[in-house]
Design a protein around this motif. Structure first.
Motif, mmCIF file in Angstrom:
data_model
loop_
_atom_site.group_PDB
_atom_site.id
_atom_site.type_symbol
_atom_site.label_atom_id
_atom_site.label_comp_id
_atom_site.label_asym_id
_atom_site.label_seq_id
_atom_site.Cartn_x
_atom_site.Cartn_y
_atom_site.Cartn_z
ATOM 1 N N MET A 140 -4.555 -4.623 -5.813
ATOM 2 C CA MET A 140 -2.949 -4.008 -4.940
ATOM 3 C C MET A 140 -3.857 -3.447 -3.765
ATOM 4 O O MET A 140 -4.912 -3.206 -3.642
ATOM 5 N N GLN A 173 -1.335 -0.410 -0.937
ATOM 6 C CA GLN A 173 -0.596 0.715 -1.160
ATOM 7 C C GLN A 173 -0.707 1.799 -2.135
ATOM 8 O O GLN A 173 -2.048 2.104 -2.825
ATOM 9 N N ASN A 174 -0.106 2.140 -2.538
ATOM 10 C CA ASN A 174 -0.609 4.091 -2.639
ATOM 11 C C ASN A 174 0.638 4.285 -4.172
ATOM 12 O O ASN A 174 1.659 5.087 -3.443
ATOM 13 N N SER A 228 -8.291 -1.958 -6.475
ATOM 14 C CA SER A 228 -7.746 -1.210 -5.112
ATOM 15 C C SER A 228 -8.262 -2.088 -3.755
ATOM 16 O O SER A 228 -9.415 -1.262 -3.438
ATOM 17 N N ASN A 283 -7.832 -0.522 -0.038
ATOM 18 C CA ASN A 283 -6.841 0.175 0.896
ATOM 19 C C ASN A 283 -8.460 1.093 1.720
ATOM 20 O O ASN A 283 -9.466 1.329 1.007
ATOM 21 N N ARG A 324 -9.605 6.070 -0.053
ATOM 22 C CA ARG A 324 -9.208 6.235 -1.939
ATOM 23 C C ARG A 324 -8.590 7.251 -2.173
ATOM 24 O O ARG A 324 -8.854 8.232 -2.321
ATOM 25 N N GLU A 325 -7.469 6.587 -2.429
ATOM 26 C CA GLU A 325 -6.513 7.747 -2.475
ATOM 27 C C GLU A 325 -6.735 8.122 -3.938
ATOM 28 O O GLU A 325 -6.262 6.979 -4.804
ATOM 29 N N LEU A 342 -4.546 7.349 -7.822
ATOM 30 C CA LEU A 342 -4.692 6.365 -8.534
ATOM 31 C C LEU A 342 -5.975 6.427 -9.259
ATOM 32 O O LEU A 342 -6.176 5.434 -10.040
ATOM 33 N N VAL A 358 -7.349 2.545 -11.928
ATOM 34 C CA VAL A 358 -8.510 1.997 -11.451
ATOM 35 C C VAL A 358 -10.070 1.480 -11.275
ATOM 36 O O VAL A 358 -10.393 2.530 -11.411
ATOM 37 N N VAL A 360 -12.471 0.478 -5.799
ATOM 38 C CA VAL A 360 -11.775 0.446 -4.657
ATOM 39 C C VAL A 360 -12.858 -0.411 -3.533
ATOM 40 O O VAL A 360 -13.897 0.186 -3.237
ATOM 41 N N TRP A 413 1.306 -5.499 -2.692
ATOM 42 C CA TRP A 413 0.848 -5.462 -2.096
ATOM 43 C C TRP A 413 2.319 -4.462 -1.391
ATOM 44 O O TRP A 413 3.159 -3.917 -1.975
#
Ligand SMILES: Nc1nc2c(c(=O)[nH]1)N[C@H]1C(S)=C(S)[C@@H](COP(=O)(O)OP(=O)(O)OC[C@H]3O[C@@H](n4cnc5c(=O)[nH]c(N)nc54)[C@H](O)[C@@H]3O)O[C@H]1N2
Ligand SMILES: Nc1nc2c(c(=O)[nH]1)N[C@H]1C(S)=C(S)[C@@H](COP(=O)(O)OP(=O)(O)OC[C@H]3O[C@@H](n4cnc5c(=O)[nH]c(N)nc54)[C@H](O)[C@@H]3O)O[C@H]1N2
Ligand SMILES: [Mo]
Length: 782
Positions: free
Chosen positions: A214, A217-218, A242, A244, A247-248, A251, A272, A275, A355
């Motif tokens: 991924m 994308q969030n 993920s 990114n 670190r959302e 997720l 996830v 990350v 994405w």
């Protein structure tokens, strides 16, 4: 790096439901909005959720909606009206001082309004008078190319088709669209590489995938219904990674609102596995490292490459030339970590890459998409079940609008079809996209601006310059549901034409009408509102377009505009004739509960590209593009702080200063420029004027969370731009990276910083300097 306290609740679940209910109450929408929730994304009779473009989950018999969707519904179904009384109370100058939250909460636009300069207010106007003004002004232009016709992706297929037809019959391809700021690199590169600019996966593929990567994308915030799919895949042993800089937290875990027992028992699913905390703008470098290792170690699908692709040798040669040092520097990720991800790809028989905007909104956005597609092609992951390319679109019908011909660079076959079906010439030259259209507005070449939804000026870079340019036009027309910051900079004639929304009933002399949408995975479904329109004085988008076309094109037009305004089946019959894949549209849309899937050649390994094969692309920019820019800016900064210890005069200089990459993101309390609230549960903030930064970096600078900072950027003409003050807020984000919320930051970006082919503005990567604002400066300016 030090761990920071994280949001400890699973995504979705009770906090999301509570937040959504509060929002319905906050908007005074509980009865209207609450009822409408049950019709969202339902088979025949319901409407397509006006939120994001994630496909409907076919299994749902109850409700298929999420926190995000409920908030969008609350916004749309609110009972407060921005009517004549509202506009009588507020001058336009006063409204210019309102922020996105205040404008959004002013109410539903409920009667046609025209700006009256003498009073500096919007005043009511009769529909017929509004159309007469539009016709008079548009006919006065020296050329149809002096008008710009914007579209935003909430508009459904039928009005979108009618709109592009009207605009082309008027004589221009000036059809900029929110796609130009969103997934344009996806559309451009996938078309070039696979022959079609759309996702190659279907929802079912997520159930079979063994690896989901991924990128940028969030979904917890922006596509919450995707979480259910991810959690399910993960449970079945699919690895999910993920990529990114943040670190959302949304997720980390997921609680399924579609399963009441799951909710009640407080269960949650992990999602996830890993990350990869990439440097902002480092994706092409990471993908280059992976592709390099996979190719060198012969982990690629040579049969597929031989049979189905072209351009492998050039890519392979380019990959060999890239040094690991550059790949590491460009991505901010070590060679070992890159190889460990590449190994996962090598081992996975079915890989999906998804994405979002973290990939597209960069100067190298086109390269990023090209490298994702290259990776999938190297591994033979297009045209098999459980694998493929999954760009996740934003607006609920942004993909459909393009399919319907809303495109400033239409392909010849579309123009030929329109000429054949409507028996009249269509304009052949490319028109303006968002960036070139805004520049033409600013330079005074555009004299009329018409928008079918959206908030053009506020969503684009150089927001204030576009707003000021709108004051110089002869005509601005806004077909819209809510008041926003593009409508408050009136030209000589400024009209707000309020329309019926997705949730409301469209009743004409021919009965109740329904429209259609296309989701992110090429599924066409029906959408029919079930609420009484907010006011008797609003019209459907289709009717407004038909009326404008009748007035503007007059008797010379043989197209039955008014009949189409009354009966959407007639529009669909034309779509069936003019647009590939829509044969027997009216029959097929009624045949099955969920509509139909558009034929996707690349899924069948049919390549409608120039070479007749799937195409590898060599990136245009060096993998160190962002890193090199930062190094250069750092050198400049060091010499300027050595020579002059006070960079701006008014702002105290920070020792240990360096440059940063700034990215701009969304919260779950907004839908683009529509600001529903100030909260972001996952990122633990209740304000929007924040700058997210890693706690180690804050400490290194000797700063504290809660401090105020100014953000400064040199634009492409070396002008300096500032944003702030923003409040420093802790976030697990990559070193050298900072983030803030869109759209409040949009004056920091300039129209000239964009990707070369897609022209997408670089909203996600800007080199910036930060200056802490001293308490005394803040006090003096208070
Ligand atoms: N609640 C809500 N839902 C929405 C919207 C909304 O505003 N609010 N908007 C809708 C629209 S139009 C769209 S397009 C989608 C957008 O959906 P997303 O693409 O998920 O949205 P963003 O928040 O813009 O950015 C996504 C992520 O990109 C990451 N990122 C930033 N820079 C980089 C980078 O250089 N590399 C990588 N790999 N990641 C990076 C950010 O940290 C962020 O997590 O959502 C749609 N849904
Ligand atoms: N810095 C930065 N800027 C960005 C982005 C970013 O990530 N960072 N993201 C970009 C992206 S991905 C996008 S898609 C654009 C969004 O750009 P737009 O699509 O132009 O903006 P929205 O905020 O979605 O538009 C909201 C307005 O649409 C109108 N509206 C809502 N529903 C309807 C309807 O049913 N019919 C009609 N006719 N009108 C309606 C309302 O008047 C509302 O105020 O912003 C872009 N700008
Ligand atoms: Mo978007």
């Amino acid at each position: 790096m030090r761990k920071i306290p994280i949001y400890s609740h699973p995504a979705a679940g009770w906090p999301a439901l509570i937040a959504s209910t509060h929002k319905l109450m906050d908007y005074k929408a509980l009865t209207r909005g609450g009822l409408s929730v049950f019709s969202s994304n339902q088979p025949n009779g319901g409407f397509d959720c006006p939120g994001c473009a994630w496909p409907d989950h076919k299994s749902h018999k109850t409700i298929d909606v999420c926190e995000n969707g409920i908030k969008v519904l609350a916004s749309e179904t609110m009972s407060t009206k921005a009517d004549a009384k509202f506009f009588a109370q507020h001058t336009v100058t006063e409204l210019q001082g309102w922020n996105g939250y205040e404008l959004e909460h002013s109410g539903r636009l409920s009667e046609p309004m025209a700006y009256d300069a003498a009073q500096d207010r919007y005043v009511p106007i009769a529909w017929a008078d509004a159309y007469a003004r539009i016709a008079e002004q548009l006919k006065q232009l020296d050329s149809p190319d002096e008008a710009l016709f914007y579209t935003s992706g909430r508009v459904t297929n039928e009005p979108a088709f009618l709109y592009q037809l009207f605009v082309r019959c008027f004589g221009t391809n000036n059809l900029p669209d929110c796609s130009n700021m969103c997934h344009e690199p996806t559309s451009v590169m996938l078309s070039r590489q696979l022959g079609i600019g759309k996702a190659t996966v279907k929802l079912e593929d997520f159930q079979q995938a063994k690896l989901i990567m991924m990128f940028g994308q969030n979904p917890a915030t922006n596509h919450p219904r995707m979480l259910e799919m991810l959690a399910h895949a993960h449970k079945q042993g699919c690895k999910i990674i993920s990529i990114n800089p943040m670190r959302e937290q949304g997720l980390a875990a997921f609680r399924n609102p579609q399963k009441p027992t799951h909710m009640a028992a407080g269960q949650s699913d992990a999602m996830v596995d890993n990350v990869i905390q990439i440097q902002i703008g480092g994706d092409a470098a990471l993908l280059t490292g992976m592709a390099k290792w996979l190719t060198k170690n012969n982990k690629i699908d040579t049969d597929f490459i031989k049979q189905h692709t072209s351009g492998f040798e050039a890519l392979d040669q380019w990959l060999r030339q890239q040094s690991w040092a550059d790949v590491e520097r460009g991505s901010g990720i070590s060679k070992d970590e890159i190889i460990s991800v590449a190994r996962l790809v090598a081992e996975s028989p079915q890989t999906i890459c998804t994405w979002g905007m973290g990939i597209t909104q960069h100067v190298q956005g086109d390269d990023n998409v090209a490298m994702i597609t290259n990776l999938l092609l190297l591994m033979g992951m297009i045209g098999i079940d459980g694998a493929g390319a999954s760009p996740v679109r934003g607006h609920s019908n942004v993909q459909g609008d393009r399919t319907m011909g809303v495109h400033e660079r239409p392909n010849q076959s579309l123009l030929d079809s329109l000429e054949r079906v409507f028996k009249r010439p269509m304009p052949q030259e490319d028109g303006h996209d968002v960036v070139s259209g805004a520049k033409a507005l600013i330079s005074g070449k555009i004299k009329a601006f018409v928008s079918m939804g959206g908030n053009y000026a506020v969503a684009a870079p150089d927001m204030s310059a576009i707003q000021q340019a709108l004051r110089q036009t002869q005509l601005n027309v806004f077909v819209a549901t809510k008041l926003n910051g593009t409508m408050l900079y009136p030209g000589t004639n400024n009209l707000i034409l309020p329309c019926i929304s997705r949730t409301e009933i469209i009743l004409t002399g021919q009965g109740k009408q329904f429209a259609t949408t296309e989701d992110s995975m090429c599924q066409i479904s029906r959408s029919q509102g079930n609420l009484k329109p907010i006011s008797d004085s609003i019209k459907s988008e289709v009717q407004i377009i038909a009326d404008m076309a009748t007035q503007v094109l007059g008797a010379e037009s043989a197209i039955p505009w008014q009949a189409m305004g009354e009966d959407f089946d007639i529009i669909r019959d034309y779509i069936a004739e003019a647009i590939d894949g829509f044969e027997n549209f009216n029959e097929r849309i009624r045949e099955t509960e969920r509509g139909f899937y558009l034929y996707h050649p690349a899924r069948h390994r049919v390549w409608n590209t120039d070479s007749g094969k799937a195409q590898f692309e060599v990136p245009k920019y060096p993998v160190t593009y962002v890193a090199a820019q930062m190094a250069q800016a750092n050198t400049q900064l060091q010499s300027s702080t050595d020579n002059n210890s006070n960079v701006t005069g008014t702002i105290s200089t920070a020792a240990k200063q360096k440059v940063w990459q700034l990215t701009s993101v969304r919260s779950h309390d907004q839908f683009n420029t529509m600001i529903f609230g100030y909260q972001d549960r996952y990122r633990q903030t209740d304000r929007r004027d924040v700058l997210f930064m890693h706690p180690d970096e804050i400490a290194r600078l000797g700063w504290q969370k809660g401090d105020s900072v100014m953000v400064m950027r040199q634009d492409s003409s070396n002008q300096s731009r500032t944003l702030g003050p923003l409040i420093i807020t802790e976030m697990d984000i990559a070193t050298n990276a900072v983030a803030t919320y869109y759209p409040e930051c949009n004056d920091l970006f300039d129209l000239d910083t964009h990707a070369p082919d897609s022209h997408i503005p670089a909203y996600k990567s800007s080199t910036v300097v930060l200056e802490r604002v001293s308490d005394s400066t803040l006090a003096a300016s208070a």
